[in-house]
Write an enzyme that holds these catalytic residues in place. Structure first.
Site, PDB file in Angstrom:
ATOM      1  N   ASP A 166       0.835  -1.205   0.000  1.00  0.00           N
ATOM      2  CA  ASP A 166       0.000   0.000   0.000  1.00  0.00           C
ATOM      3  C   ASP A 166       0.874   1.262   0.000  1.00  0.00           C
ATOM      4  O   ASP A 166       2.087   1.208   0.266  1.00  0.00           O
ATOM      5  CB  ASP A 166      -0.871  -0.035   1.264  1.00  0.00           C
ATOM      6  CG  ASP A 166      -2.230   0.614   1.082  1.00  0.00           C
ATOM      7  OD1 ASP A 166      -2.377   1.425   0.154  1.00  0.00           O
ATOM      8  OD2 ASP A 166      -3.130   0.325   1.890  1.00  0.00           O
ATOM      9  N   ASP A 222     -10.973   1.933  -3.043  1.00  0.00           N
ATOM     10  CA  ASP A 222     -11.536   1.569  -1.747  1.00  0.00           C
ATOM     11  C   ASP A 222     -13.055   1.645  -1.773  1.00  0.00           C
ATOM     12  O   ASP A 222     -13.708   1.271  -0.794  1.00  0.00           O
ATOM     13  CB  ASP A 222     -11.004   2.515  -0.653  1.00  0.00           C
ATOM     14  CG  ASP A 222      -9.648   2.069  -0.138  1.00  0.00           C
ATOM     15  OD1 ASP A 222      -9.243   0.929  -0.452  1.00  0.00           O
ATOM     16  OD2 ASP A 222      -8.993   2.850   0.572  1.00  0.00           O
TER      17      ASP A 222
HETATM   18  C1  DGJ Z   1      -5.938   1.645   1.953  1.00  0.00           C
HETATM   19  C2  DGJ Z   1      -6.305   0.470   1.110  1.00  0.00           C
HETATM   20  O1  DGJ Z   1      -6.840   0.885  -0.103  1.00  0.00           O
HETATM   21  C3  DGJ Z   1      -7.279  -0.421   1.856  1.00  0.00           C
HETATM   22  O2  DGJ Z   1      -7.690  -1.492   1.050  1.00  0.00           O
HETATM   23  C4  DGJ Z   1      -6.630  -0.907   3.111  1.00  0.00           C
HETATM   24  O3  DGJ Z   1      -5.557  -1.749   2.788  1.00  0.00           O
HETATM   25  C5  DGJ Z   1      -6.160   0.275   3.939  1.00  0.00           C
HETATM   26  N1  DGJ Z   1      -5.352   1.179   3.193  1.00  0.00           N
HETATM   27  C6  DGJ Z   1      -5.406  -0.199   5.154  1.00  0.00           C
HETATM   28  O4  DGJ Z   1      -4.901   0.849   5.880  1.00  0.00           O
END
Ligand code: DGJ
Length: 693
Positions: free
Chosen positions: A447, A512
């Site tokens: 990430d 997300d």
């Molecule tokens: C952002 C990501 O897009 C989510 O899927 C998740 O992994 C969160 N970060 C975790 O902090």
């Protein structure tokens, strides 16, 4: 000496460059395929008398146009050497064919400004890869403010730019802009690819549609700052320029040093923007490095994030793993929250050891349990980041990117590590590699949850460019040490989706936002540039956390089928009927993923219906989505432009929610008149399997 004509022919398109005897290479043509023995007519200069009030030697559109010596369009280079050498110009290029008719290198030298530029052009199918590099041949440093990766010629009837904008939870939103005499320009200075501006686009001619007509596409293989522009030229054509946006002073080349720009992947298609997408899919597929050199069927994911967030409870996760295995999940990904003190997003990034409060015996019991259940175990990491509230920051506050005398600006409570420092990457590699060595981890979700600002190194100079190269090197180091581990690129959802990072990763977390209605639009944008098998698409919960809307499980599943399928909610809470239904959808995906991850086509069917087809012209899956309630009394037939006209198809309605229905159709009828579809409620889908008889 007369001019030389260079032609690169693709399957359906051609690119032509004129190399005058004493001037730099000029763009002559990029478009539908020319005859093998085409004749380009007189040299460009011979057909262009000097216009009034112009330079006596007017410059034409060069492959590498530069400022200061008579080119008044966008320059491919902005550079100077302490204020000197601000204007650059080139004579005839040295041409080297790397593959006859397919790949060549142009070498340009400016003896006055003491620079050399090489431009590589390679045609594969109808996809062009352009690589540009500049070398400082002088003794004194040269400052590069801008070096375009490519400046491409677009025809005078180019009419429309389709680009993609967005934000966190709203990636890949289509923007259509009409081209005119004003420059069209899009810049990203967020330090990574960004949610806001995908580094590429599509340019269409007036009559071009989704599946027919000439369209051009380009994308920059880069995960940092970028610029693209389309500018009208004096001869009516347009120049499409793409490259890395450079911060002041960050690209200074000492004598003998070279700056190689990110590649541009570009294509021309005669089959509309769907054809551009198809060409891009082929090109991106060629860039991905799969473990063992080949993609295995994309496993069904379970990601813990939206079901559990930071609330990691080992017994609950073990129960989740049991439930996941029962419904057919193949890869269990433990998201954020597993490491030292990470109870929310305010702390701990950088402290990559397992939290003993949550996992008294480490991650082993969970990881081994997952593997014993027949699933792969994946782990979330965010290596480039550091929270001020972390042991790592307390020990090494200087490791974060920063500018002395300026505040350290946090985002999601975090700062960015300066990866251009070797000790930082060594620390990150060692701490995460230890987990990979000790545990059966076969997948990393990597990430990157913030933009770069005040990205200065210890010498006070900008580090945006260096950060990307160092991040790539870190990815490459993990790939080399753990070649069987696949990596998912995530950046707060889809903030780092590009053709640079794809060369070291295997999946993107698209957004997300897992709202199926929102996702349809975002996934369309994603699929313009990237193939479906690397598009993370999950069934989320209802109501959706990011939008508050509720959609039926069947519809959520039908939308998730477009990509690399997964599940992201707490399965344990599902009632028996829903759990059984989820299992049916997972089975369905497994049965059809070989077609779902083939060639794809997408279109609009009228009356708020969209369709998505995948497979091949011989055998395909068609999903028809009704997005809004019917406004017509009768559903319009769905025309299928991808079928073969000269054959018949057997078409069956399929899917866990499908009534039994089987019919045969003539291909030409399906293409021209269309296939009838039944009335549907809003936010419902109908799925068909078509096979050549
Ligand atoms: C952002 C990501 O897009 C989510 O899927 C998740 O992994 C969160 N970060 C975790 O902090």
């Amino acid at each position: 000496m007369t001019e030389m004509i260079l032609a690169l022919h693709g399957a359906t398109t051609s690119l032509v460059i004129e190399c005058p005897a004493s001037g730099p290479p000029l763009w002559r043509y990029w478009g539908p395929r020319l005859a093998d023995d085409f004749a380009s007519g007189p040299a460009l200069g011979d057909t262009r008398p000097t216009p009034s009030f112009s330079l006596d030697e007017t410059l034409s559109f060069a492959v590498f146009p530069t400022f200061g010596l008579g080119w008044f369009g966008q320059s491919a280079l902005i550079a100077h050497r302490a204020g000197q050498d601000f204007a650059q110009g080139f004579g005839a290029a040295e041409v080297e064919w790397l593959e006859a008719g397919k790949a060549l290198r142009l070498s340009l030298v400016d003896d006055v400004a003491q620079i050399a530029v090489t431009i590589g052009l390679a045609m594969d199918g109808d996809v062009l890869t352009i690589s540009t590099a500049l070398t400082n041949r002088g003794d004194e440093p040269i400052d590069i403010g801008w070096l375009a990766s490519a400046t491409l010629p677009l025809p005078d009837d180019a009419a429309l730019v389709r680009s993609y904008s967005g934000r966190h939870n709203g990636e890949f939103l289509l923007c259509e802009d009409v081209l005119g005499r004003n420059i069209w320009r899009k810049e990203n200075r967020r330090g990574l690819t960004s949610h806001d501006a995908f580094p590429g686009g599509v340019v269409a001619l007036p009559a071009t549609s989704a599946h027919a007509g000439v369209a051009y596409g380009a994308q920059l293989a880069w995960s940092g700052n970028h610029v693209q522009s389309v500018e009208w030229l004096d001869d009516g054509r347009y120049a499409w320029q793409l490259g890395e946006w450079l911060a002041p002073g960050e690209m200074q080349l000492a004598g003998g040093e070279t700056y190689a720009t990110p590649d541009v992947i570009a294509t021309c298609s005669l089959a509309g923007w769907a054809g551009v997408a198809d060409n891009f899919h082929g090109a991106i597929r060629r860039l991905i490095h799969w473990p063992d050199g080949q993609m295995k069927p994309r496993p069904v994911h379970l990601n813990t994030w939206e079901g559990y967030y930071f609330d990691h409870d080992l017994p609950a996760l073990l129960t989740l793993a049991d439930a996941a295995a029962e419904v057919g999940i193949e890869r269990f990904v433990l998201d954020d929250g597993w490491f030292l003190g990470r109870d929310d997003d305010s702390s701990s990034l950088g402290d990559w050891s397992v939290d003993p409060r949550k996992y008294p015996d480490g991650l082993g019991p969970l990881a081994h349990h997952v593997v014993a259940k027949g699933m792969e175990f994946g782990l979330w990491v965010e290596p480039e980041m550091i929270n001020p509230n972390s042991d790592l920051f307390r020990a090494h506050p200087d490791w974060a990117l920063q500018i002395a005398g300026r505040p350290m600006q946090t985002a999601r409570n975090q700062l960015v590590l300066d990866l251009s420092r070797g000790e930082v990457c060594d620390y990150l590699f060692e701490s995460i590699a230890k987990l990979l060595r000790d545990l059966p981890i076969s997948y990393l979700k990597w990430d990157h949850n913030r933009d770069l600002v005040a990205a200065g190194g210890s010498d006070g100079r900008a580090r945006y460019h260096a950060q990307i190269l160092a991040a790539y090197a870190l990815f490459d180091r993990f790939r080399a040490a753990f070649p069987d581990v696949e990596i998912e690129a995530c950046a707060g959802g889809g903030g780092r989706i590009d053709a640079g990072i794809v060369q070291r990763t295997h999946r993107f977390w698209t957004s997300d936002c897992i709202d199926a209605v929102s996702r349809i639009t975002m996934q369309r944008g994603f699929l313009q540039f990237m193939p479906p098998e690397i598009m993370g698409s999950h069934i989320g919960t209802a109501p959706v956390h990011s939008t508050g809307r509720t959609q039926q499980l069947d519809f959520r599943a039908a939308v998730a089928l477009q990509g690399h399928f997964g599940v992201e909610f707490d399965l344990v809470k599902l009632g028996a009927d829903d759990r059984a239904r989820l299992g049916q959808w997972i089975r369905f995906y497994k049965d059809w993923r070989h077609l779902l991850h083939g060639q794809i086509w997408q279109g609009d069917a009228g009356d708020n219906m969209l369709w998505h087809a995948a497979g091949s012209a011989e055998e395909w899956i068609l999903i028809v989505y009704r997005m809004q309630p019917m406004q017509y009394r009768h559903m319009p037939p769905v025309r299928l432009p991808f079928v073969r006209l000269d054959t018949h198809y057997q078409i069956d309605r399929i899917g866990p929610d499908a009534p039994s229905e089987s019919r045969s159709f003539d291909g030409s009828w399906l293409c021209k008149a269309g296939m009838p579809v039944p009335p549907m409620m809003a936010e419902c889908a109908a799925i068909y399997h078509g096979k050549r008889l």
